[in-house]
Design a protein around this motif. Structure first.
Motif, PDB file in Angstrom:
ATOM      1  N   TYR A   1      39.280  40.455  29.573  1.00 15.31           N
ATOM      2  CA  TYR A   1      39.391  39.144  30.210  1.00 15.31           C
ATOM      3  C   TYR A   1      40.690  38.988  31.010  1.00 15.31           C
ATOM      4  O   TYR A   1      41.202  37.883  31.184  1.00 15.31           O
TER       5      TYR A   1
ATOM      6  N   ASP B   1      42.912  38.856  34.390  1.00 15.22           N
ATOM      7  CA  ASP B   1      42.743  38.397  35.782  1.00 15.22           C
ATOM      8  C   ASP B   1      41.445  37.630  36.019  1.00 15.22           C
ATOM      9  O   ASP B   1      40.838  37.742  37.084  1.00 15.22           O
TER      10      ASP B   1
ATOM     11  N   LYS C   1      38.432  38.013  34.928  1.00 19.20           N
ATOM     12  CA  LYS C   1      37.232  38.825  35.178  1.00 19.20           C
ATOM     13  C   LYS C   1      35.966  38.140  34.680  1.00 19.20           C
ATOM     14  O   LYS C   1      34.910  38.255  35.301  1.00 19.20           O
ATOM     15  N   ASP C   2      36.071  37.438  33.557  1.00 21.12           N
ATOM     16  CA  ASP C   2      34.918  36.734  33.011  1.00 21.12           C
ATOM     17  C   ASP C   2      35.403  35.433  32.380  1.00 21.12           C
ATOM     18  O   ASP C   2      35.986  35.446  31.285  1.00 21.12           O
TER      19      ASP C   2
END
Length: 275
Positions: free
Chosen positions: A133, A135, A137-138
């Motif tokens: 998780y 930057d 990402k999700d």
């Protein structure tokens, strides 16, 4: 040998990280001093120990040890006493005092803090979480995280995430860009779990310019433009105000200092140990 040079021997029947952290903290007070630090981990036999101590005697070294195995700590302490070597036994005096006060019997087990126990696997899980998780990402990770870090580029989000993950905390982070959409999940997170990172504009400008130079690129771009930086920081501060979250200025702060503020302010337990 330079008259400023000093030898330090770190001896342990485990990895020796506790003694290493201590000597590094002490040496930080002497930035101009030349010090030769030698580490001898996983010392489990007296013959091996004595051979190391004989070499230390030749170097007139300072001895820091975290020997806990029965017989080894006393052998090291006795050798140093007989040979007039400085010896600092980090663990045993504290262990003996706990035993004296409580009547509890110590295990005297080398490397007890590095066993593959639940604490170890929780740490690995937290590190994997931070990577997954990183930057933003999700955004789903925000809802599972113990801490959510927000900040514009170059406010140490990723290294801070990894540092906190080593404290067994699940950390997700999100880079803030004025043009980018703020994920809906962020507004569902308890503000007490959110930390907004900021920086001084001039310091951020310097960091970004150095980053571009390191990549062999022109440092004078929109990325390092002062007006752009001011706009990004204003956007971030406005978001922090809306979230009513903890805000930390990371300028001139180490990762460790920022992490300590987070742990203390959010009253999170530090579950990381080394010996």
């Amino acid at each position: 040998m330079s008259k400023k040079e000093q030898y330090v021997y770190i001896i342990s029947d485990s990895v020796g990280e506790t003694a290493n952290k201590l000597i590094q903290a002490a040496l930080a007070q002497f930035p101009d001093l030349e010090v030769d630090v030698s580490r001898y981990p996983f010392v489990r036999g007296e013959d091996t120990l004595i051979s190391i101590l004989e070499k230390a005697k030749e170097d007139n070294a300072m001895i820091l040890h975290t020997l806990i195995t029965n017989g080894l700590s006393s052998a090291a302490n006795q050798f140093c006493k007989e040979n007039n070597l400085y010896c600092f036994d980090l663990l045993n005096p504290v262990i003996e005092e706990i035993e004296k006060r409580t009547g509890a019997i110590p295990t005297k087990e080398a490397g007890a803090l590095h066993q593959l126990n639940d604490n170890y696997f929780h740490r690995i899980s937290a590190i994997e979480f931070a990577v997954k998780y990183d930057d933003g990402k999700d955004p789903k990770g925000f809802l599972e995280a113990d801490i959510v870090l927000l900040g514009v580029s170059r406010t140490s989000k990723t290294p801070l995430s990894m540092f906190l993950a080593n404290k067994n905390l699940k950390v997700a982070n999100l880079p803030l860009v004025p043009e980018a959409h703020i994920p809906d999940q962020l507004w569902k997170v308890n503000p007490k779990k959110i930390v907004g990172l900021t920086n001084d504009p001039k310091i951020l400008n310097s960091i970004r310019r150095e980053r571009m130079i390191a990549y062999g690129l022109n440092p004078d771009t929109a990325y390092s433009d002062m007006k752009r930086i001011d706009d990004e920081l204003a956007f971030a501060q406005n978001l922090y105000n809306k979230l009513d979250c903890l805000v930390i200025n990371v300028s001139n702060r180490s990762i460790e200092e920022t992490a300590a503020i987070i742990l203390n302010t959010l009253q999170l337990n530090d579950m990381s140990y080394d010996n």
